[in-house]
Design a protein around this motif. Structure first.
Motif, PDB file in Angstrom:
ATOM      1  N   ILE A 160      20.113  -2.481 -42.888  1.00 17.97           N
ATOM      2  CA  ILE A 160      19.001  -1.816 -42.226  1.00 17.97           C
ATOM      3  C   ILE A 160      19.488  -0.773 -41.223  1.00 17.97           C
ATOM      4  O   ILE A 160      18.915   0.311 -41.102  1.00 17.97           O
ATOM      5  CB  ILE A 160      18.097  -2.848 -41.515  1.00 17.97           C
ATOM      6  CG1 ILE A 160      17.544  -3.844 -42.536  1.00 17.97           C
ATOM      7  CG2 ILE A 160      16.961  -2.147 -40.790  1.00 17.97           C
ATOM      8  CD1 ILE A 160      16.765  -3.222 -43.666  1.00 17.97           C
ATOM      9  N   SER A 161      20.558  -1.081 -40.492  1.00 17.16           N
ATOM     10  CA  SER A 161      21.069  -0.124 -39.511  1.00 17.16           C
ATOM     11  C   SER A 161      21.546   1.161 -40.179  1.00 17.16           C
ATOM     12  O   SER A 161      21.379   2.255 -39.635  1.00 17.16           O
ATOM     13  CB  SER A 161      22.202  -0.753 -38.695  1.00 17.16           C
ATOM     14  OG  SER A 161      23.278  -1.128 -39.533  1.00 17.16           O
ATOM     15  N   ASN A 162      22.118   1.042 -41.376  1.00 14.93           N
ATOM     16  CA  ASN A 162      22.568   2.242 -42.086  1.00 14.93           C
ATOM     17  C   ASN A 162      21.410   3.009 -42.713  1.00 14.93           C
ATOM     18  O   ASN A 162      21.485   4.224 -42.881  1.00 14.93           O
ATOM     19  CB  ASN A 162      23.601   1.863 -43.157  1.00 14.93           C
ATOM     20  CG  ASN A 162      24.979   1.630 -42.579  1.00 14.93           C
ATOM     21  OD1 ASN A 162      25.692   2.551 -42.238  1.00 14.93           O
ATOM     22  ND2 ASN A 162      25.350   0.372 -42.425  1.00 14.93           N
ATOM     23  N   VAL A 163      20.325   2.307 -43.056  1.00 13.18           N
ATOM     24  CA  VAL A 163      19.129   2.994 -43.562  1.00 13.18           C
ATOM     25  C   VAL A 163      18.566   3.936 -42.497  1.00 13.18           C
ATOM     26  O   VAL A 163      18.005   4.988 -42.807  1.00 13.18           O
ATOM     27  CB  VAL A 163      18.057   1.964 -43.993  1.00 13.18           C
ATOM     28  CG1 VAL A 163      16.733   2.654 -44.319  1.00 13.18           C
ATOM     29  CG2 VAL A 163      18.545   1.193 -45.218  1.00 13.18           C
ATOM     30  N   SER A 164      18.757   3.578 -41.227  1.00  7.31           N
ATOM     31  CA  SER A 164      18.209   4.398 -40.142  1.00  7.31           C
ATOM     32  C   SER A 164      18.810   5.799 -40.091  1.00  7.31           C
ATOM     33  O   SER A 164      18.270   6.691 -39.432  1.00  7.31           O
ATOM     34  CB  SER A 164      18.440   3.698 -38.792  1.00  7.31           C
ATOM     35  OG  SER A 164      19.817   3.642 -38.468  1.00  7.31           O
ATOM     36  N   GLN A 165      19.926   6.018 -40.810  1.00 11.53           N
ATOM     37  CA  GLN A 165      20.514   7.354 -40.872  1.00 11.53           C
ATOM     38  C   GLN A 165      19.555   8.378 -41.475  1.00 11.53           C
ATOM     39  O   GLN A 165      19.706   9.578 -41.261  1.00 11.53           O
ATOM     40  CB  GLN A 165      21.808   7.328 -41.719  1.00 11.53           C
ATOM     41  CG  GLN A 165      22.848   6.320 -41.303  1.00 11.53           C
ATOM     42  CD  GLN A 165      23.605   6.748 -40.061  1.00 11.53           C
ATOM     43  OE1 GLN A 165      23.126   7.539 -39.269  1.00 11.53           O
ATOM     44  NE2 GLN A 165      24.795   6.214 -39.880  1.00 11.53           N
ATOM     45  N   ILE A 166      18.548   7.897 -42.203  1.00 13.95           N
ATOM     46  CA  ILE A 166      17.600   8.797 -42.848  1.00 13.95           C
ATOM     47  C   ILE A 166      16.805   9.586 -41.817  1.00 13.95           C
ATOM     48  O   ILE A 166      16.162  10.587 -42.146  1.00 13.95           O
ATOM     49  CB  ILE A 166      16.649   7.990 -43.775  1.00 13.95           C
ATOM     50  CG1 ILE A 166      15.998   8.899 -44.816  1.00 13.95           C
ATOM     51  CG2 ILE A 166      15.591   7.254 -42.986  1.00 13.95           C
ATOM     52  CD1 ILE A 166      16.952   9.463 -45.821  1.00 13.95           C
ATOM     53  N   GLN A 167      16.859   9.170 -40.553  1.00 12.13           N
ATOM     54  CA  GLN A 167      16.159   9.894 -39.501  1.00 12.13           C
ATOM     55  C   GLN A 167      16.659  11.334 -39.389  1.00 12.13           C
ATOM     56  O   GLN A 167      15.897  12.240 -39.074  1.00 12.13           O
ATOM     57  CB  GLN A 167      16.327   9.174 -38.158  1.00 12.13           C
ATOM     58  CG  GLN A 167      15.561   9.844 -37.015  1.00 12.13           C
ATOM     59  CD  GLN A 167      15.713   9.100 -35.715  1.00 12.13           C
ATOM     60  OE1 GLN A 167      15.987   7.903 -35.700  1.00 12.13           O
ATOM     61  NE2 GLN A 167      15.535   9.789 -34.604  1.00 12.13           N
ATOM     62  N   ILE A 168      17.954  11.539 -39.643  1.00  7.49           N
ATOM     63  CA  ILE A 168      18.506  12.898 -39.609  1.00  7.49           C
ATOM     64  C   ILE A 168      17.833  13.766 -40.670  1.00  7.49           C
ATOM     65  O   ILE A 168      17.472  14.920 -40.423  1.00  7.49           O
ATOM     66  CB  ILE A 168      20.033  12.881 -39.834  1.00  7.49           C
ATOM     67  CG1 ILE A 168      20.720  12.066 -38.737  1.00  7.49           C
ATOM     68  CG2 ILE A 168      20.591  14.288 -39.851  1.00  7.49           C
ATOM     69  CD1 ILE A 168      22.208  11.917 -38.934  1.00  7.49           C
ATOM     70  N   PHE A 169      17.635  13.190 -41.861  1.00  9.99           N
ATOM     71  CA  PHE A 169      16.975  13.916 -42.950  1.00  9.99           C
ATOM     72  C   PHE A 169      15.551  14.301 -42.556  1.00  9.99           C
ATOM     73  O   PHE A 169      15.130  15.442 -42.749  1.00  9.99           O
ATOM     74  CB  PHE A 169      16.966  13.041 -44.209  1.00  9.99           C
ATOM     75  CG  PHE A 169      16.172  13.613 -45.359  1.00  9.99           C
ATOM     76  CD1 PHE A 169      16.650  14.683 -46.089  1.00  9.99           C
ATOM     77  CD2 PHE A 169      14.938  13.078 -45.682  1.00  9.99           C
ATOM     78  CE1 PHE A 169      15.917  15.208 -47.140  1.00  9.99           C
ATOM     79  CE2 PHE A 169      14.197  13.592 -46.734  1.00  9.99           C
ATOM     80  CZ  PHE A 169      14.690  14.659 -47.460  1.00  9.99           C
ATOM     81  N   PHE A 170      14.809  13.361 -41.968  1.00  6.54           N
ATOM     82  CA  PHE A 170      13.446  13.661 -41.528  1.00  6.54           C
ATOM     83  C   PHE A 170      13.452  14.735 -40.436  1.00  6.54           C
ATOM     84  O   PHE A 170      12.574  15.609 -40.404  1.00  6.54           O
ATOM     85  CB  PHE A 170      12.762  12.393 -41.003  1.00  6.54           C
ATOM     86  CG  PHE A 170      12.417  11.401 -42.073  1.00  6.54           C
ATOM     87  CD1 PHE A 170      11.861  11.803 -43.274  1.00  6.54           C
ATOM     88  CD2 PHE A 170      12.665  10.045 -41.890  1.00  6.54           C
ATOM     89  CE1 PHE A 170      11.546  10.890 -44.274  1.00  6.54           C
ATOM     90  CE2 PHE A 170      12.349   9.118 -42.876  1.00  6.54           C
ATOM     91  CZ  PHE A 170      11.783   9.553 -44.070  1.00  6.54           C
ATOM     92  N   GLY A 171      14.445  14.664 -39.558  1.00  8.78           N
ATOM     93  CA  GLY A 171      14.555  15.660 -38.495  1.00  8.78           C
ATOM     94  C   GLY A 171      14.758  17.061 -39.045  1.00  8.78           C
ATOM     95  O   GLY A 171      14.164  18.027 -38.550  1.00  8.78           O
ATOM     96  N   TYR A 172      15.567  17.161 -40.081  1.00 10.40           N
ATOM     97  CA  TYR A 172      15.807  18.480 -40.666  1.00 10.40           C
ATOM     98  C   TYR A 172      14.602  18.982 -41.459  1.00 10.40           C
ATOM     99  O   TYR A 172      14.353  20.188 -41.525  1.00 10.40           O
ATOM    100  CB  TYR A 172      17.068  18.460 -41.537  1.00 10.40           C
ATOM    101  CG  TYR A 172      18.287  18.808 -40.724  1.00 10.40           C
ATOM    102  CD1 TYR A 172      18.807  20.089 -40.700  1.00 10.40           C
ATOM    103  CD2 TYR A 172      18.896  17.843 -39.927  1.00 10.40           C
ATOM    104  CE1 TYR A 172      19.906  20.412 -39.933  1.00 10.40           C
ATOM    105  CE2 TYR A 172      19.998  18.149 -39.154  1.00 10.40           C
ATOM    106  CZ  TYR A 172      20.498  19.435 -39.157  1.00 10.40           C
ATOM    107  OH  TYR A 172      21.578  19.753 -38.377  1.00 10.40           O
ATOM    108  N   LEU A 173      13.831  18.089 -42.045  1.00 11.63           N
ATOM    109  CA  LEU A 173      12.580  18.504 -42.691  1.00 11.63           C
ATOM    110  C   LEU A 173      11.615  19.084 -41.658  1.00 11.63           C
ATOM    111  O   LEU A 173      10.942  20.101 -41.912  1.00 11.63           O
ATOM    112  CB  LEU A 173      11.922  17.314 -43.401  1.00 11.63           C
ATOM    113  CG  LEU A 173      12.564  16.830 -44.701  1.00 11.63           C
ATOM    114  CD1 LEU A 173      11.756  15.674 -45.280  1.00 11.63           C
ATOM    115  CD2 LEU A 173      12.675  17.955 -45.729  1.00 11.63           C
TER     116      LEU A 173
END
Length: 294
Positions: free
Chosen positions: A250-263
């Protein structure tokens, strides 16, 4: 759908809410970060207070061990958020991204190597490799970061790096403490404790700096209210995901926040990115596949 996949979806939703919170935070112009954090914490506390009362959640009649963990987690989580925003003023944006996104690595290392409560497997190794490469490609190029805070003082720059690094380690400890809480304690109650302490640090810092309280405009007040709802919802979802999923996953899934930030930067703020940064975000998105595809 099993509990692990549900936890992954909850963490993805939490990361999206956190990215939206950051978007609205950037648009608050008239208040300093202490007052913004304090008002956001106050609004979040009020929201959770009424939620807890409405649904009659148990908040204080726990055993001593559970109460100790709830208070420790609330203090650490609030302190980590505070020092992150404090350090953000002293370093480059790309540096803050890299250092803050090290939190999942610390979480995995503590959970697997030190506590030995989980095992390292091929799926997790592949996820971490894709995440690391994606973060590197996203953060290495500073040309698209429209910032003017060139770091002139090496001493304060080092202090900023240390603060954000400490914030990422603090977040890892907070993640692990969630697993120590009795599963009968509702996620809203865990977040409720954190929201209380989130008001302490910025208010204390404002007193030390003798900052004047500024009454926010209608626009800033609306933004803070939206941020409070989003950050509170993000916190509750993350706690739920951490409680019922594997921490290292789960902690590594949170990396997707960077992707949302760039969107958000691409479609809302109209920022242009180069090919390497686009590839980095694609790798971050693909890094979820090893965790959910069985």
């Amino acid at each position: 759908m099993d509990f692990e996949n549900v936890a992954i979806i909850q963490q993805i939703a939490s990361s999206l809410c956190a990215a939206l919170t950051a978007m609205f935070l950037k648009q608050v112009k008239e208040l300093d970060f202490n007052q913004t954090l304090y008002l956001r914490g106050l609004c979040g506390f009020i929201i959770l207070f009424y939620t807890v009362n409405h649904y009659k959640f148990l908040v204080n009649e726990f055993d001593n061990r559970t109460m100790k963990i709830l208070i420790e987690r609330g203090i650490l989580a609030s302190f980590g958020a505070f020092i992150y925003f404090k350090g953000l003023d002293l370093v480059l944006v790309s540096e803050s991204i890299i250092l803050n996104r090290m939190s999942p690595i610390w979480t995995s290392m503590i959970q697997i190597v030190i506590l030995k409560k989980e095992k390292l497997n091929f799926r997790l190794i592949l996820n971490m490799l894709l995440c690391s490469l994606g973060i590197y490609l996203v953060a290495k190029n500073k040309n698209s970061n429209k910032q003017n805070n060139d770091v002139e003082d090496g001493y304060y720059h080092s202090i900023g790096i240390i603060l954000i690094l400490l914030a990422s380690i603090t977040q890892a400890i907070v993640n692990i403490l969630i697993k120590q809480v009795n599963k009968e304690v509702d996620s809203i109650v865990i977040t409720f404790y954190q929201s209380f302490f989130s008001m302490v640090y910025p208010s204390f810092n404002s007193i030390l700096l003798e900052s004047n309280f500024i009454i926010p405009s209608q626009n800033d007040a609306f933004l803070i209210l939206i941020m409070s709802f989003l950050s509170t919802f993000a916190g509750v979802l993350q706690v739920k995901a951490m409680k019922f999923g594997k921490l290292s996953v789960i902690s590594n899934v949170s990396q997707i926040q960077i992707f949302f930030g760039y969107l958000i930067d691409l479609f809302i703020f109209k920022v242009q990115f180069n090919l390497e940064q686009i590839l980095g975000n694609v790798l971050l998105l693909f890094s979820l596949i090893p965790l959910v595809w069985k």
